[in-house]
Design a protein around this motif. Structure first.
Motif, PDB file in Angstrom:
ATOM      1  N   UNK A   1     -24.499 -15.978 -50.471  1.00 44.95           N
ATOM      2  CA  UNK A   1     -25.953 -16.107 -50.407  1.00 44.95           C
ATOM      3  C   UNK A   1     -26.467 -16.705 -51.713  1.00 44.95           C
ATOM      4  N   UNK A   2     -27.212 -17.802 -51.616  1.00 44.03           N
ATOM      5  CA  UNK A   2     -27.499 -18.567 -52.829  1.00 44.03           C
ATOM      6  C   UNK A   2     -28.961 -18.961 -52.990  1.00 44.03           C
ATOM      7  N   UNK A   3     -29.852 -18.304 -52.242  1.00 42.82           N
ATOM      8  CA  UNK A   3     -31.278 -18.580 -52.419  1.00 42.82           C
ATOM      9  C   UNK A   3     -32.092 -17.382 -51.956  1.00 42.82           C
ATOM     10  N   UNK A   4     -33.251 -17.214 -52.589  1.00 46.10           N
ATOM     11  CA  UNK A   4     -34.201 -16.204 -52.149  1.00 46.10           C
ATOM     12  C   UNK A   4     -35.112 -16.755 -51.058  1.00 46.10           C
ATOM     13  N   UNK A   5     -35.073 -18.061 -50.852  1.00 51.42           N
ATOM     14  CA  UNK A   5     -36.014 -18.706 -49.946  1.00 51.42           C
ATOM     15  C   UNK A   5     -35.345 -19.050 -48.611  1.00 51.42           C
ATOM     16  N   UNK A   6     -35.030 -18.013 -47.843  1.00 52.53           N
ATOM     17  CA  UNK A   6     -34.513 -18.221 -46.497  1.00 52.53           C
ATOM     18  C   UNK A   6     -34.929 -17.064 -45.620  1.00 52.53           C
ATOM     19  N   UNK A   7     -34.925 -17.306 -44.338  1.00 49.63           N
ATOM     20  CA  UNK A   7     -35.391 -16.299 -43.385  1.00 49.63           C
ATOM     21  C   UNK A   7     -36.525 -16.859 -42.544  1.00 49.63           C
ATOM     22  N   UNK A   8     -36.812 -16.197 -41.440  1.00 48.29           N
ATOM     23  CA  UNK A   8     -37.809 -16.695 -40.487  1.00 48.29           C
ATOM     24  C   UNK A   8     -39.206 -16.806 -41.082  1.00 48.29           C
ATOM     25  N   UNK A   9     -39.507 -15.968 -42.069  1.00 48.61           N
ATOM     26  CA  UNK A   9     -40.862 -15.955 -42.622  1.00 48.61           C
ATOM     27  C   UNK A   9     -40.974 -16.754 -43.919  1.00 48.61           C
ATOM     28  N   UNK A  10     -39.930 -17.513 -44.265  1.00 50.33           N
ATOM     29  CA  UNK A  10     -39.917 -18.232 -45.541  1.00 50.33           C
ATOM     30  C   UNK A  10     -40.141 -19.728 -45.336  1.00 50.33           C
ATOM     31  N   UNK A  11     -41.010 -20.284 -46.165  1.00 49.16           N
ATOM     32  CA  UNK A  11     -41.216 -21.727 -46.187  1.00 49.16           C
ATOM     33  C   UNK A  11     -40.064 -22.353 -46.981  1.00 49.16           C
ATOM     34  N   UNK A  12     -39.571 -23.503 -46.534  1.00 46.97           N
ATOM     35  CA  UNK A  12     -38.505 -24.196 -47.251  1.00 46.97           C
ATOM     36  C   UNK A  12     -38.960 -24.478 -48.679  1.00 46.97           C
ATOM     37  N   UNK A  13     -38.105 -24.151 -49.638  1.00 48.85           N
ATOM     38  CA  UNK A  13     -38.474 -24.289 -51.053  1.00 48.85           C
ATOM     39  C   UNK A  13     -37.333 -24.965 -51.798  1.00 48.85           C
ATOM     40  N   UNK A  14     -37.621 -26.098 -52.426  1.00 48.21           N
ATOM     41  CA  UNK A  14     -36.622 -26.821 -53.206  1.00 48.21           C
ATOM     42  C   UNK A  14     -36.937 -26.647 -54.697  1.00 48.21           C
ATOM     43  N   UNK A  15     -35.908 -26.477 -55.497  1.00 45.07           N
ATOM     44  CA  UNK A  15     -36.104 -26.397 -56.941  1.00 45.07           C
ATOM     45  C   UNK A  15     -35.363 -27.545 -57.613  1.00 45.07           C
ATOM     46  N   UNK A  16     -35.837 -27.934 -58.780  1.00 40.64           N
ATOM     47  CA  UNK A  16     -35.138 -28.942 -59.582  1.00 40.64           C
ATOM     48  C   UNK A  16     -34.000 -28.266 -60.318  1.00 40.64           C
ATOM     49  N   UNK A  17     -32.792 -28.784 -60.131  1.00 34.12           N
ATOM     50  CA  UNK A  17     -31.611 -28.202 -60.772  1.00 34.12           C
ATOM     51  C   UNK A  17     -30.833 -29.274 -61.525  1.00 34.12           C
ATOM     52  N   UNK A  18     -31.547 -30.309 -61.956  1.00 35.44           N
ATOM     53  CA  UNK A  18     -30.904 -31.416 -62.667  1.00 35.44           C
ATOM     54  C   UNK A  18     -30.136 -30.915 -63.873  1.00 35.44           C
TER      55      UNK A  18
END
Length: 246
Positions: A112-129
């Motif tokens: 599991x590698x993100x807090x932003x998942x699940x039916x009630x979560x909006x897709x969220x991208x972070x900058x990881x450059x």
């Protein structure tokens, strides 16, 4: 407040003046262990967490990274320093070397590698450059210089699944990909810290040459690793103490 996550070879911080021990429950399950609150050098508030548990019983692929980072965030930490043992791929990164990496390649899977998942979560991208916080990296380097401890500035950390070590062919592949050191816990720890807006940096301790390299050409000498880690972790503690004083 500073958080220190200790890996293999650093399951406790002997110089920490312990104030309290707190067992934390999170929406993501239990962290690797209780949070140890205390002070370093008598002034710096620190929270210490043993990544693999205080008896070193949790393998890399079963560490609850989500719970660990969430618990530290809820505890009020403002930055995280990770300490982890690695294998040296690059020829000049032999046992005992200390590396402050600046990049990551992630080869893990199924964690599991993100807090932003699940039916009630909006897709969220972070900058990881740039996965490691540069300001923290520079503070580690400055602390090492202040106590005359040699560290390598920069390097590419390859995060593999574990818990087994890699084959010589896999290390050859990692080298072709540009990796300098190999470990098993750098991800998703780093990206979860970024999702929680927690500056994150690492000190990598080279415990051995990676498979097929130099003294590990014919196999890993596990009996030698503990000796290397004991000496190297003492140097890491010196750097951490100076980090807190600087």
């Amino acid at each position: 407040m500073l958080a220190i996550i200790g890996g293999s070879g650093l399951t406790k911080l002997s110089t920490l003046e312990l104030v309290r021990r707190e067992v934390v429950r999170t929406p993501y399950g239990e962290p690797s262990g209780a949070l140890m609150f205390g002070k370093l050098c008598g002034t710096q508030d620190v929270v210490f967490l043993a990544r693999h548990g205080y008896g070193h019983t949790i393998p890399p692929h079963q560490v609850n990274y989500l719970a660990n980072i969430w618990a530290l965030k809820q505890a009020g930490v403002s930055e995280i320093l990770s300490v982890a043992s690695v294998g040296g791929i690059r020829a000049d990164l032999g046992p005992g070397k200390l590396v402050v990496p600046d990049q990551i390649i992630d080869y893990t899977w199924g964690r599991p590698s993100t807090y932003f998942e699940g039916d009630d979560q909006v897709v969220h991208h972070i900058d990881f450059t740039h996965p490691y916080d540069e300001a923290l990296r520079q503070r580690i380097l400055a602390a090492a210089k202040a106590v005359s401890e040699e560290v390598v500035d920069g390097g590419v950390y390859a995060a593999t699944q574990g818990p087994r070590l890699e084959t010589a062919a896999e290390i050859n592949r990692l080298e072709r990909d540009g990796a300098d050191v190999v470990g098993m816990t750098g991800m998703p720890e780093a990206v979860l810290a970024r999702e929680q807006d927690l500056p994150y940096a690492a000190i990598n301790v080279v415990a051995n040459y990676a498979a097929g390299r130099a003294s590990s050409e014919h196999g890993i000498a596990f009996d030698e690793i503990e000796v290397v880690l004991q000496g190297a972790m003492a140097r890491v503690r010196t750097i951490l103490e100076c980090y807190c004083e600087c």
